[in-house]
Design a protein around this motif. Structure first.
Motif, PDB file in Angstrom:
ATOM      1  N   ARG A  18      46.539  81.997 -57.844  1.00 41.05           N
ATOM      2  CA  ARG A  18      45.826  80.887 -58.483  1.00 41.05           C
ATOM      3  C   ARG A  18      45.431  79.842 -57.450  1.00 41.05           C
ATOM      4  NH1 ARG A  18      45.346  76.204 -58.779  1.00 41.05           N
ATOM      5  NH2 ARG A  18      47.199  76.056 -57.469  1.00 41.05           N
ATOM      6  N   HIS A  19      44.196  79.505 -57.453  1.00 42.63           N
ATOM      7  CA  HIS A  19      43.740  78.401 -56.624  1.00 42.63           C
ATOM      8  C   HIS A  19      42.541  77.770 -57.318  1.00 42.63           C
ATOM      9  CE1 HIS A  19      41.319  81.853 -55.246  1.00 42.63           C
ATOM     10  NE2 HIS A  19      40.365  80.960 -55.047  1.00 42.63           N
ATOM     11  N   SER A  20      42.154  76.598 -56.875  1.00 42.17           N
ATOM     12  CA  SER A  20      41.025  75.922 -57.502  1.00 42.17           C
ATOM     13  C   SER A  20      39.735  76.621 -57.093  1.00 42.17           C
ATOM     14  CB  SER A  20      41.000  74.454 -57.066  1.00 42.17           C
ATOM     15  OG  SER A  20      42.160  73.811 -57.546  1.00 42.17           O
ATOM     16  N   CYS A 127      39.559  75.505 -62.362  1.00 45.02           N
ATOM     17  CA  CYS A 127      39.832  74.361 -61.482  1.00 45.02           C
ATOM     18  C   CYS A 127      40.226  73.188 -62.355  1.00 45.02           C
ATOM     19  CB  CYS A 127      38.599  73.996 -60.641  1.00 45.02           C
ATOM     20  SG  CYS A 127      38.920  72.633 -59.490  1.00 45.02           S
ATOM     21  N   TRP A 128      41.448  72.794 -62.233  1.00 41.96           N
ATOM     22  CA  TRP A 128      41.963  71.628 -62.979  1.00 41.96           C
ATOM     23  C   TRP A 128      41.136  70.416 -62.577  1.00 41.96           C
ATOM     24  CZ3 TRP A 128      47.620  71.632 -64.547  1.00 41.96           C
ATOM     25  CH2 TRP A 128      47.971  70.445 -65.198  1.00 41.96           C
ATOM     26  N   ILE A 129      40.512  69.760 -63.539  1.00 46.87           N
ATOM     27  CA  ILE A 129      39.687  68.586 -63.223  1.00 46.87           C
ATOM     28  C   ILE A 129      40.195  67.376 -64.005  1.00 46.87           C
ATOM     29  CG2 ILE A 129      37.373  67.561 -63.424  1.00 46.87           C
ATOM     30  CD1 ILE A 129      36.257  70.404 -63.065  1.00 46.87           C
ATOM     31  N   ALA A 130      40.507  66.314 -63.267  1.00 47.45           N
ATOM     32  CA  ALA A 130      40.891  65.045 -63.896  1.00 47.45           C
ATOM     33  C   ALA A 130      39.880  63.948 -63.576  1.00 47.45           C
ATOM     34  CB  ALA A 130      42.282  64.629 -63.433  1.00 47.45           C
TER      35      ALA A 130
HETATM   36  C1  LIG Z   1      46.119  66.643 -62.068  1.00 49.86           C
HETATM   37  C2  LIG Z   1      45.091  67.338 -61.225  1.00 49.86           C
HETATM   38  C3  LIG Z   1      43.818  66.815 -61.147  1.00 49.86           C
HETATM   39  C4  LIG Z   1      42.832  67.446 -60.384  1.00 49.86           C
HETATM   40  N1  LIG Z   1      41.548  66.977 -60.397  1.00 49.86           N
HETATM   41  C5  LIG Z   1      40.590  67.616 -59.689  1.00 49.86           C
HETATM   42  C6  LIG Z   1      39.231  67.200 -59.764  1.00 49.86           C
HETATM   43  O1  LIG Z   1      38.888  66.272 -60.481  1.00 49.86           O
HETATM   44  N2  LIG Z   1      38.308  67.880 -59.042  1.00 49.86           N
HETATM   45  C7  LIG Z   1      38.639  68.960 -58.269  1.00 49.86           C
HETATM   46  O2  LIG Z   1      37.743  69.533 -57.628  1.00 49.86           O
HETATM   47  N3  LIG Z   1      39.920  69.385 -58.171  1.00 49.86           N
HETATM   48  C8  LIG Z   1      40.891  68.757 -58.876  1.00 49.86           C
HETATM   49  N4  LIG Z   1      42.184  69.215 -58.841  1.00 49.86           N
HETATM   50  C9  LIG Z   1      42.522  70.381 -58.007  1.00 49.86           C
HETATM   51  C10 LIG Z   1      43.354  70.000 -56.785  1.00 49.86           C
HETATM   52  O3  LIG Z   1      42.547  69.400 -55.829  1.00 49.86           O
HETATM   53  C11 LIG Z   1      44.031  71.272 -56.264  1.00 49.86           C
HETATM   54  O4  LIG Z   1      44.865  71.822 -57.253  1.00 49.86           O
HETATM   55  C12 LIG Z   1      44.868  71.021 -54.998  1.00 49.86           C
HETATM   56  O5  LIG Z   1      44.058  70.577 -53.946  1.00 49.86           O
HETATM   57  C13 LIG Z   1      45.589  72.291 -54.550  1.00 49.86           C
HETATM   58  O6  LIG Z   1      44.670  73.331 -54.309  1.00 49.86           O
HETATM   59  P1  LIG Z   1      44.720  74.705 -55.141  1.00 49.86           P
HETATM   60  O7  LIG Z   1      44.563  74.378 -56.606  1.00 49.86           O
HETATM   61  O8  LIG Z   1      43.528  75.486 -54.635  1.00 49.86           O
HETATM   62  O9  LIG Z   1      46.016  75.389 -54.878  1.00 49.86           O
HETATM   63  C14 LIG Z   1      43.159  68.601 -59.622  1.00 49.86           C
HETATM   64  C15 LIG Z   1      44.450  69.130 -59.722  1.00 49.86           C
HETATM   65  C16 LIG Z   1      45.401  68.522 -60.532  1.00 49.86           C
HETATM   66  C17 LIG Z   1      46.764  69.161 -60.665  1.00 49.86           C
END
Ligand SMILES: Cc1cc2nc3c(=O)[nH]c(=O)nc-3n(C[C@H](O)[C@H](O)[C@H](O)COP(=O)(O)O)c2cc1C
Length: 180
Positions: A18-20, A127-130
């Motif tokens: 899993r990765h974004s 991709c988790w987006i907040a």
């Molecule tokens: C609470 C939360 C909010 C996040 N918001 C964003 C976002 O708005 N845009 C985005 O591109 N990535 C977002 N991410 C993804 C993180 O940047 C990413 O999970 C982190 O850099 C680790 O990389 P990976 O998910 O590839 O392992 C978010 C992740 C979390 C957990």
């Protein structure tokens, strides 16, 4: 090596895979049965006092996708054929009597984690987006004032296929764990 056609994978392989994902095949729809399994994974997530204070909004219509895109204007976000919105109300979540702590955010985060791990297991990217504009989202989805969105995620087939693990930038284990 895992690929988009396999049925299931080892849990540790899954969490590393899993990765974004920030690139989606716009014209490759997500199968309904995969979406249903992903939503089922969210449904069975744990929550404080088993309140299950969540609603998952599955956005697939072109009109609604276009409206949602305005809340987070990134080209890669616009490519995904599906967006899942995780929302809830504080009044539906558990509140700790001692100090008023409300579990909504925690519960929704756990549900979201179940959803994105399940999507990975289905060979899909998320991709988790907040960092969305809450007011735009609120109005697009016609949410009530007390309904809160904590997270949204695109769901779709990654343009980097098959879904492969990318090196993780993380703190070392001895920086974050204390054995006492
Ligand atoms: C609470 C939360 C909010 C996040 N918001 C964003 C976002 O708005 N845009 C985005 O591109 N990535 C977002 N991410 C993804 C993180 O940047 C990413 O999970 C982190 O850099 C680790 O990389 P990976 O998910 O590839 O392992 C978010 C992740 C979390 C957990």
């Amino acid at each position: 090596m895992a690929n988009n056609n396999r049925d299931a994978m080892d849990f540790y392989e899954l969490i590393n895979l899993r990765h974004s994902v920030r690139g989606y095949h716009h014209d490759k729809p997500v199968e309904k049965e995969k979406l249903l399994r992903i939503l089922e994974a969210g449904r069975v997530a744990p929550s404080a006092a088993n309140k299950q204070p969540w609603t998952f909004v599955v956005v697939t219509s072109e009109n609604m996708l276009r409206a949602i895109h305005q809340s987070y204007e990134r080209d890669w976000f616009k490519q995904a054929p599906v967006v899942i919105v995780v929302k809830g109300r504080k009044t539906d979540a558990w509140t700790r009597q001692h100090d008023g702590y409300n579990s909504l955010e925690t519960d929704l985060a756990i549900a979201m984690d179940h959803l994105i791990l399940s999507a990975t297991n289905e060979g899909l990217g998320t991709c988790w987006i907040a960092n969305f504009n809450p007011a735009i989202l609120q109005s697009a989805l016609q949410l009530k004032p007390d309904e809160v969105v904590y997270a949204i995620t695109p769901v779709g087939y990654p343009t980097t296929e098959p879904l492969t693990a990318t090196p993780k930038t993380r703190k070392e284990i001895n920086q974050i764990v204390k054995w006492v």
